[in-house]
Design a protein around this motif. Structure first.
Motif, short mmCIF file in Angstrom:
data_model
loop_
_atom_site.label_atom_id
_atom_site.label_comp_id
_atom_site.label_asym_id
_atom_site.label_seq_id
_atom_site.Cartn_x
_atom_site.Cartn_y
_atom_site.Cartn_z
N TYR A 1 0.82 -1.21 0.00
CA TYR A 1 0.00 0.00 0.00
C TYR A 1 0.85 1.27 0.00
O TYR A 1 0.51 2.26 -0.65
CB TYR A 1 -0.92 -0.01 1.23
N ARG B 1 3.63 4.18 -8.66
CA ARG B 1 2.55 3.95 -9.61
C ARG B 1 2.72 4.70 -10.94
O ARG B 1 2.41 4.16 -12.00
CB ARG B 1 1.20 4.29 -8.99
N GLU C 1 -3.04 2.73 -18.93
CA GLU C 1 -3.62 3.05 -17.64
C GLU C 1 -3.62 1.84 -16.71
O GLU C 1 -3.69 0.69 -17.16
CB GLU C 1 -5.05 3.57 -17.80
N SER D 1 -4.83 0.59 -12.40
CA SER D 1 -5.67 0.91 -11.25
C SER D 1 -4.90 0.57 -9.97
O SER D 1 -4.25 -0.47 -9.89
CB SER D 1 -6.97 0.11 -11.30
N THR D 2 -4.97 1.47 -8.99
CA THR D 2 -4.32 1.22 -7.71
C THR D 2 -5.33 1.35 -6.57
O THR D 2 -4.96 1.66 -5.44
CB THR D 2 -3.15 2.20 -7.49
N GLU D 3 -6.58 1.12 -6.85
CA GLU D 3 -7.60 1.21 -5.83
C GLU D 3 -7.39 0.15 -4.76
O GLU D 3 -7.01 -0.99 -5.05
CB GLU D 3 -9.00 1.05 -6.46
N GLY D 4 -7.62 0.55 -3.52
CA GLY D 4 -7.46 -0.37 -2.41
C GLY D 4 -6.02 -0.73 -2.10
O GLY D 4 -5.75 -1.69 -1.38
N GLU E 1 -3.82 -1.84 -4.23
CA GLU E 1 -3.37 -2.97 -5.04
C GLU E 1 -3.26 -2.56 -6.49
O GLU E 1 -4.06 -1.76 -6.98
CB GLU E 1 -4.33 -4.15 -4.92
N SER F 1 -3.70 -3.17 -10.31
CA SER F 1 -4.53 -3.96 -11.22
C SER F 1 -4.23 -3.53 -12.65
O SER F 1 -4.33 -2.36 -12.99
CB SER F 1 -6.01 -3.76 -10.91
N THR G 1 -4.89 -8.49 -10.73
CA THR G 1 -4.14 -7.93 -9.61
C THR G 1 -2.71 -8.48 -9.62
O THR G 1 -2.50 -9.68 -9.82
CB THR G 1 -4.81 -8.26 -8.27
#
Length: 231
Positions: free
Chosen positions: A140, A147, A157, A159-162, A164, A166, A171
């Motif tokens: 995290y 990133r 593009e 995704s780094t939501e949460g 993690e 992706s 993931t």
């Protein structure tokens, strides 16, 4: 025949003279493009080592080392953000180094740095920079710092939501970087941008190392090479 030959000689000589300024211009362009450049500082971020409106020489041939002040492209690190094209910061860590900031001190690989970084006492973080071609474990905390570099290396593009990573809906807990990265910090902590705002900085986005005034006179250097400062 003799008179004709004598009349044509000045024309042949004058034809050679125009080559000299062309060669000089080409040499200056090549020097500025690949070796050295001269800039005028437009920020107070590196005070007191460097001052606003001061002229300095940028050495594009030297590999950055810890403690060096460098000119870099923050806008290339985060193209979508409204960042200046050029900026100055000091190298705090290199690829593979561990950096720890706490209590107003900064330590790299366990050793406290002695150069003048003004670290707020309330600021605290720890990070290890990735090593090229080695799997780098993501969590995290470090995902925030790397990133943008991952997005640059993948060219799409993510995704780094949460907390993690992706990519294409999958993931990933590790990522293997191809490039060398640095952690850059301004000497004045209230100024930026630096790695606190944009994360790790690709070596490709560093223009060169600033030659400090005590090592060279920027204007004398410019005059020597016929370089006209433009920034």
């Amino acid at each position: 025949m003799k008179n004709t030959a004598q009349q044509s000689t000045p024309h042949r000589r004058s034809g050679k003279y125009w080559l000299l300024p062309v060669v000089v211009v080409v040499c200056v362009v090549l020097v500025r493009r690949f070796a050295f450049d001269v800039i005028r500082i437009d920020t107070d971020a590196m005070t007191p080592a460097l001052h606003k409106e001061q002229w300095v020489v940028i050495n594009k041939l030297k590999s950055p080392s810890i403690g060096d002040i460098v000119l870099f492209y923050p806008a290339k690190v985060r193209p979508e953000a409204s960042l200046p094209k050029y900026s100055l910061a000091r190298v705090a860590a290199l690829s593979g180094d561990s950096i720890h900031v706490s209590g107003g001190c900064i330590r790299v690989n366990g050793r406290e740095l002695s150069y003048p970084l003004h670290i707020p006492r309330g600021q605290s973080y720890a990070l290890r920079l990735p090593t090229p071609h080695r799997a780098y474990r993501l969590d995290y905390i470090n995902l925030v710092a790397v990133r943008e570099a991952i997005r640059y290396e993948l060219g799409r593009e993510i995704s780094t939501e949460g907390g993690e990573l992706s990519v294409d809906g999958r993931t990933r807990s590790h990522f293997t970087f191809r490039h060398h990265y640095t952690w850059l910090l301004t000497d004045v902590s209230t100024q930026g941008p630096d790695s606190r705002h944009i994360g790790i900085v690709n070596r490709k986005h560093i223009v060169g190392v600033v030659l400090l005034p005590e090592k060279t006179n920027a204007l004398s250097y410019a005059a020597c090479f016929g370089i006209c400062p433009t920034r």
